[in-house]
Structures are given as structure tokens and as C-alpha cells.
Design a protein around this motif. Sequence first.
Motif, PDB file in Angstrom:
ATOM      1  N   ARG A 104       0.817  -1.241  -0.142  1.00  0.00           N
ATOM      2  CA  ARG A 104       0.064  -0.113  -0.021  1.00  0.00           C
ATOM      3  C   ARG A 104       0.854   1.236   0.011  1.00  0.00           C
ATOM      4  NH1 ARG A 104      -5.279  -0.063   0.829  1.00  0.00           N
ATOM      5  NH2 ARG A 104      -5.186  -2.190   1.694  1.00  0.00           N
ATOM      6  N   ALA A 105       1.954   1.124   0.697  1.00  0.00           N
ATOM      7  CA  ALA A 105       2.992   2.478   0.673  1.00  0.00           C
ATOM      8  C   ALA A 105       3.564   2.455  -0.506  1.00  0.00           C
ATOM      9  CB  ALA A 105       4.054   2.119   1.819  1.00  0.00           C
ATOM     10  N   LEU A 106       3.896   1.475  -1.319  1.00  0.00           N
ATOM     11  CA  LEU A 106       4.367   1.620  -2.590  1.00  0.00           C
ATOM     12  C   LEU A 106       3.187   2.284  -3.673  1.00  0.00           C
ATOM     13  CD1 LEU A 106       6.299  -1.775  -2.972  1.00  0.00           C
ATOM     14  CD2 LEU A 106       7.313   0.585  -3.018  1.00  0.00           C
ATOM     15  N   MET A 107       2.059   1.668  -3.318  1.00  0.00           N
ATOM     16  CA  MET A 107       1.168   2.451  -4.392  1.00  0.00           C
ATOM     17  C   MET A 107       0.817   3.879  -4.278  1.00  0.00           C
ATOM     18  SD  MET A 107       0.258  -0.083  -6.371  1.00  0.00           S
ATOM     19  CE  MET A 107       1.884  -0.629  -6.405  1.00  0.00           C
ATOM     20  N   GLU A 108       1.057   4.358  -2.964  1.00  0.00           N
ATOM     21  CA  GLU A 108       0.962   5.576  -2.520  1.00  0.00           C
ATOM     22  C   GLU A 108       2.167   6.471  -2.914  1.00  0.00           C
ATOM     23  OE1 GLU A 108       0.577   5.936   1.707  1.00  0.00           O
ATOM     24  OE2 GLU A 108      -1.542   5.113   1.778  1.00  0.00           O
ATOM     25  N   GLU A 109       3.162   5.860  -2.828  1.00  0.00           N
ATOM     26  CA  GLU A 109       4.420   6.564  -3.642  1.00  0.00           C
ATOM     27  C   GLU A 109       4.432   6.743  -4.946  1.00  0.00           C
ATOM     28  OE1 GLU A 109       9.223   5.771  -2.599  1.00  0.00           O
ATOM     29  OE2 GLU A 109       7.768   3.985  -2.363  1.00  0.00           O
ATOM     30  N   LEU A 110       3.787   5.781  -5.632  1.00  0.00           N
ATOM     31  CA  LEU A 110       3.674   5.953  -7.085  1.00  0.00           C
ATOM     32  C   LEU A 110       2.337   6.737  -7.389  1.00  0.00           C
ATOM     33  CD1 LEU A 110       4.904   2.308  -8.062  1.00  0.00           C
ATOM     34  CD2 LEU A 110       6.093   4.610  -8.440  1.00  0.00           C
ATOM     35  N   GLU A 111       1.587   7.186  -6.360  1.00  0.00           N
ATOM     36  CA  GLU A 111       0.470   7.849  -6.498  1.00  0.00           C
ATOM     37  C   GLU A 111      -0.697   7.157  -7.407  1.00  0.00           C
ATOM     38  OE1 GLU A 111       1.099  11.909  -7.744  1.00  0.00           O
ATOM     39  OE2 GLU A 111       2.990  12.191  -6.818  1.00  0.00           O
ATOM     40  N   GLU A 112      -0.903   6.110  -7.124  1.00  0.00           N
ATOM     41  CA  GLU A 112      -1.763   5.059  -7.718  1.00  0.00           C
ATOM     42  C   GLU A 112      -2.724   4.483  -6.838  1.00  0.00           C
ATOM     43  OE1 GLU A 112      -2.719   3.728 -10.822  1.00  0.00           O
ATOM     44  OE2 GLU A 112      -1.321   5.079 -11.985  1.00  0.00           O
ATOM     45  N   ASP A 113      -4.115   4.718  -6.776  1.00  0.00           N
ATOM     46  CA  ASP A 113      -5.107   4.343  -6.031  1.00  0.00           C
ATOM     47  C   ASP A 113      -5.358   2.659  -6.343  1.00  0.00           C
ATOM     48  OD1 ASP A 113      -6.959   4.310  -4.141  1.00  0.00           O
ATOM     49  OD2 ASP A 113      -8.604   5.187  -5.230  1.00  0.00           O
ATOM     50  N   ILE A 114      -4.610   2.010  -5.976  1.00  0.00           N
ATOM     51  CA  ILE A 114      -4.738   0.496  -6.119  1.00  0.00           C
ATOM     52  C   ILE A 114      -4.923  -0.202  -4.861  1.00  0.00           C
ATOM     53  CG2 ILE A 114      -3.821  -1.739  -7.413  1.00  0.00           C
ATOM     54  CD1 ILE A 114      -2.283   0.233  -9.387  1.00  0.00           C
ATOM     55  N   ASP A 115      -5.713  -1.048  -4.622  1.00  0.00           N
ATOM     56  CA  ASP A 115      -6.066  -1.995  -3.405  1.00  0.00           C
ATOM     57  C   ASP A 115      -5.056  -2.902  -3.654  1.00  0.00           C
ATOM     58  OD1 ASP A 115      -6.732  -3.618  -1.521  1.00  0.00           O
ATOM     59  OD2 ASP A 115      -8.891  -3.171  -1.638  1.00  0.00           O
ATOM     60  N   PRO A 116      -3.942  -3.186  -2.532  1.00  0.00           N
ATOM     61  CA  PRO A 116      -2.953  -4.325  -2.742  1.00  0.00           C
ATOM     62  C   PRO A 116      -3.602  -5.622  -2.945  1.00  0.00           C
ATOM     63  CG  PRO A 116      -2.603  -2.749  -1.080  1.00  0.00           C
ATOM     64  CD  PRO A 116      -3.829  -2.449  -1.646  1.00  0.00           C
ATOM     65  N   LEU A 117      -4.754  -5.926  -2.552  1.00  0.00           N
ATOM     66  CA  LEU A 117      -5.649  -7.128  -2.569  1.00  0.00           C
ATOM     67  C   LEU A 117      -6.495  -7.412  -3.862  1.00  0.00           C
ATOM     68  CD1 LEU A 117      -7.126  -7.401   0.933  1.00  0.00           C
ATOM     69  CD2 LEU A 117      -4.666  -8.139   0.113  1.00  0.00           C
ATOM     70  N   THR A 118      -6.335  -6.528  -4.737  1.00  0.00           N
ATOM     71  CA  THR A 118      -7.017  -6.449  -6.218  1.00  0.00           C
ATOM     72  C   THR A 118      -6.232  -7.522  -6.925  1.00  0.00           C
ATOM     73  OG1 THR A 118      -7.493  -4.138  -6.090  1.00  0.00           O
ATOM     74  CG2 THR A 118      -7.716  -5.443  -7.989  1.00  0.00           C
ATOM     75  N   PRO A 119      -6.837  -8.552  -7.742  1.00  0.00           N
ATOM     76  CA  PRO A 119      -6.150  -9.433  -8.254  1.00  0.00           C
ATOM     77  C   PRO A 119      -5.759  -8.562  -9.713  1.00  0.00           C
ATOM     78  CG  PRO A 119      -8.529 -10.437  -7.945  1.00  0.00           C
ATOM     79  CD  PRO A 119      -8.159  -8.890  -7.283  1.00  0.00           C
ATOM     80  N   VAL A 120      -4.528  -8.889 -10.038  1.00  0.00           N
ATOM     81  CA  VAL A 120      -3.910  -8.392 -10.979  1.00  0.00           C
ATOM     82  C   VAL A 120      -4.705  -8.392 -12.527  1.00  0.00           C
ATOM     83  CG1 VAL A 120      -1.720  -8.037 -12.919  1.00  0.00           C
ATOM     84  CG2 VAL A 120      -1.351  -8.188 -10.325  1.00  0.00           C
ATOM     85  N   GLU A 121      -5.238  -9.363 -12.837  1.00  0.00           N
ATOM     86  CA  GLU A 121      -5.978  -9.487 -14.014  1.00  0.00           C
ATOM     87  C   GLU A 121      -7.086  -8.718 -14.154  1.00  0.00           C
ATOM     88  OE1 GLU A 121      -7.484 -13.421 -14.031  1.00  0.00           O
ATOM     89  OE2 GLU A 121      -8.565 -13.449 -12.183  1.00  0.00           O
ATOM     90  N   GLU A 122      -7.682  -7.871 -13.088  1.00  0.00           N
ATOM     91  CA  GLU A 122      -8.428  -6.853 -12.908  1.00  0.00           C
ATOM     92  C   GLU A 122      -8.092  -5.459 -13.569  1.00  0.00           C
ATOM     93  OE1 GLU A 122     -10.874  -7.228  -9.612  1.00  0.00           O
ATOM     94  OE2 GLU A 122     -11.325  -9.246  -9.635  1.00  0.00           O
ATOM     95  N   LEU A 123      -6.897  -5.412 -13.550  1.00  0.00           N
ATOM     96  CA  LEU A 123      -6.045  -3.929 -13.670  1.00  0.00           C
ATOM     97  C   LEU A 123      -6.192  -3.746 -15.081  1.00  0.00           C
ATOM     98  CD1 LEU A 123      -3.295  -3.912 -10.785  1.00  0.00           C
ATOM     99  CD2 LEU A 123      -5.585  -3.159 -10.645  1.00  0.00           C
ATOM    100  N   ARG A 124      -6.150  -2.528 -15.452  1.00  0.00           N
ATOM    101  CA  ARG A 124      -5.850  -2.220 -16.900  1.00  0.00           C
ATOM    102  C   ARG A 124      -4.224  -2.228 -16.679  1.00  0.00           C
ATOM    103  NH1 ARG A 124      -3.392   3.001 -16.980  1.00  0.00           N
ATOM    104  NH2 ARG A 124      -4.251   4.470 -15.085  1.00  0.00           N
ATOM    105  N   LEU A 125      -3.925  -2.334 -18.309  1.00  0.00           N
ATOM    106  CA  LEU A 125      -2.513  -2.474 -18.593  1.00  0.00           C
ATOM    107  C   LEU A 125      -1.628  -1.399 -17.942  1.00  0.00           C
ATOM    108  CD1 LEU A 125      -0.603  -4.509 -20.247  1.00  0.00           C
ATOM    109  CD2 LEU A 125      -0.810  -2.864 -22.316  1.00  0.00           C
ATOM    110  N   GLY A 126      -1.869  -0.378 -18.050  1.00  0.00           N
ATOM    111  CA  GLY A 126      -1.015   0.972 -17.437  1.00  0.00           C
ATOM    112  C   GLY A 126      -0.753   0.343 -15.874  1.00  0.00           C
TER     113      GLY A 126
END
Length: 511
Positions: free
Chosen positions: A133-155
Motif C-alpha cells: 500500500r505504501a508503494l502504491m501511495e509512493e507511485l500515486e496510484e489508487d490501487i488496492d493491494p488485494l486486487t487481482p492483477v487480472e482486473e487492472l488495466r495494462l498501465g
Amino acid sequence: MSALGKAVEGLGETVLAARNVAKSYGNIHALKGVNFEVRRGQVTTLFGENGAGKSTLMRILSGVTPPSSGEILLDGVPVTFASSVDARDRGVSIIHQELSLAPNLSVRDNIFMGRELRGPTGVDFAEEERQARALMEELEEDIDPLTPVEELRLGQQQIVEIARALSINARILIMDEPTSALSASEVEVLFKVIRDLKARGVAIVYISHHLEEALQITDHAVVLRDGAMTAAAERRNIDLEWIVRHMVGENFDLGAPPTGYNFGPVALSVRDVSVTDKSGIELVDRLSLDVRAGEVVCIYGLMGAGRTELLEAIAGRQALSGGAIVLEDRDVSRLSIAERIQRGLVLIPEDRQRDGLVQTMSVGTNLSLASIKAFTRGLFTSTAREDALIADSIRRVHIKTGGADLPIGSLSGGNQQKVVIGKMLATLPRVVLLDEPSRGIDIGAKAEVFKLLAERARDGLAVVYSTSEVGECLSIAHRIIVMSRGRIAAEFGSDVTKEKIMAASGEAVVA
């Protein structure tokens, strides 16, 4: 946890170097005695066409593959990496050009896969989640760490790949095409992270086909061509012309709209098409568009404008929530993807690795896969007809390969893209859709792809391609459609300026 830290001394010292490194695969010489060095607290940008040897050199430096000859020096001492894990343990981390994520696992699990954090009772999932979660905040991305990767867009998947590399706190970070699927705002965040890493003393190797973008971040540039180093210089001594000249030997442009013929009848008609996501948000909102035979249409827009969703809906990969797709006066809205291909409507997807190629198959099998009915009769396959189709595709699309039987993974990114294009053109389509056709390929391969599309347009093919690069709009397109928030924001002819396109998309124009 933070991947960033305080500034350190010793900036500019060489920490990793290749000395007279060569790599051969049979009779193919991928690298020919290359000398290359990486400096503490600096970005060394590596330029070169697809097949120039960039990724091969990076695989050697990161322990993925050993050199055929030459040596690797770490802090001035010769070293042999037994594996990529060995290199990682010594502080060398790599972000690969093609994503290497496990789609069925969560963001958290992908970041810590193979080096799980241990607690008294086993894997400490809570700490992994906190750090992710800290890494996602550092990269300024609102991504839940528990989200399966297949549900994310390519970027977003690309962001996860970057986060995984940052989590290792590497001394040397190799970034192979890290921005190929990122939006402009995501690129800016990544560049901010890179600057912070430099201040901490991390040595960075940066590879990108986005030449102007790469110039913003580089301190030192090296150019590879045909497996050999052709030039090296400090940032103050280089510009875009210098890079292109040493990469390809001359200034390349992406061509001009094909002329000398008249457009045919409407080949594709998109009528009031809407696409809705799972939460009911309109990704494409009552959009209408006609494309005539022989016409080249570019669809431009920022990330989230609806470009990909529109093309996938036309091809049958996304369900319509309204409207119709008409191919040569016939409604194909209810047809499957395979049925649309049979009727002459094909899509070259943005993610060639996941959606365009079968990694376990050869170059030839990938080329012939979509045309299998052309050389099968009942239970029997005509090998001669299949071989002829493959040979013709390799020749027409100018694929550089040592043979059709080689694995698809042996080709450079640009040639893999040509295989995807060649596979779909072999079906003899009437309309071809291309989603970011130049993603991850160099300026030379990009020019070849656009030249090929222009040639096929002269033969009557209707071409629709999407892009997030303004320069690609001003190449072979007869007409430029600008999308914003799922709708057409503007329509231009080929004489439009870059500034007008960007303004219509809602993108800030920097003087």
C-alpha cells in the motif's frame, strides 16, 4: 517502507560494467564485444532499434542469461551471476519490457512473490499489504493491494511491475520500456521517483522507444546498433537528431497519408455505440463513426478516453450496452470474435503478449493460427499451403527471423508486433483495427508498420488505429478523431497541428 531515501556520496562512480561482452545464439550474434557502464546516482539511457541487442545486454547484466564471452564487473570486481535471483541479492533489479506478473494473484502477492516476508507463524501477509500500500501511495496510484492483477488495466499492471522492482531497494535498477503502457500523468510520477532514486545513489539503466520522453530523464546516453555500440555521450551533447542518426543512420519519419486513389464505400459503420463497465459507468457514450474502404483513421485520446474500449467493442471483445456495428452494410453486433474475423473485421490488440501471441508456439504457427481454415479440409491440414502462407506473411510484413520454426520469444518486440499484424492480415480483412500499434517498438520498426498500413490502405483496406502519441496522428491518417470521456471531442483532417489535437483532448499544451 519507502524505496526512496537520503542523498549519498560517490555519485557518478561506475558500479556495474560490461567489458567486451558478446552473446551468440547459434549463428546469430546478438552482442559483439560491447563495453557498457552504469554510474551511481545517474540515469544511463540505452537507445537502439528492436533487435539491436538492448534487452540481451540487460538480461546479461541482471543475471537472466550468461554472456558468451567478456566479463561483468560489480564495484570493479569481476562477477558471475548464477541467476536473476543471485543478481537481485547483489542489488541488481530489472523491470522487464514484457510484463511478468501472475494475473490470478493479487497486487500484494505479485510484489512479494518469491521473497515473501516471514513472521513467527509463517508469511506476514499484513506487513506485505502495508508495504504494498505504501508503494502504491509512493507511485500515486489508487490501487488496492488485494486486487487481482487480472482486473487492472495494462498501465496499472505496469505500475505493479515497477513497484515490485522498487520494493527490493536495489542499488542498480534496470528499466526496460517502463512507460510503454503508462499515461502522461503516470510517466510524470515515475520520473519523480527516478529523480528521488538518483538522489539516493541508485544507478539506473533506462530503455525507451519514446525518444523525446527519455531525453527528459537521461544523464548519459548509449546507442546500440546490430549488437555493437555505435555512440555514447553526455546529455548536454545529444539531441533527438543525434539519437536517430546513430540508431538508424538517417532521420526517420512515419510517412504521410497515402494518396493517388479514391476511397471506396463505407466499410465500417459505428452507430450510436455505448459501452458500460461493471459499475454502470459509460466508457463509450453513444459514439458514431463511418470509415470508408482505403481510408486511414486515427483515434487519439488520453488514458481513459475510451479508445481501447471502442476498438474492443467493434471487434467483439467488449459487449455493447447500446448501438450497432455494421460491416459493409451488414450488422455484426451479435457475431462472435471469430465470426467477425471471418467476415473481414480484425483487431491487433494493445497487449501483444497476452492477447496477440501464443508464447509456447513458433513464429510460423503464430502467423498461421487465425487462418487455419484456409489450409484445413475436415481433419487434415495441408502443410504445403500453411508453409506458403507463413512464408508470404514473413515476406510481406518484413519479419526479421532466423526461421519460422523458432519460438516466438526469440524475436525482438518490433518483430513480435509484426507477427501479430501479419497473422491478422493473412485473414484478408476488409477492416483492420489497431490499438496502440507502436507500443514498445522502436522508431525504425514503427516506420515499417505505418508504411505497411499505408500500402494496404491503397489496396482498399479500411484502417483504424488508436494512439496516445500525437506524432503518430500526424503520420498516415487521412482523418483524426479525438476522443474524450467516451465521446468524439473533435475531428480533423491531416493538416491539423499538434497543438489543436492536444487541446481538443483536454491535454495541457506545453510551450
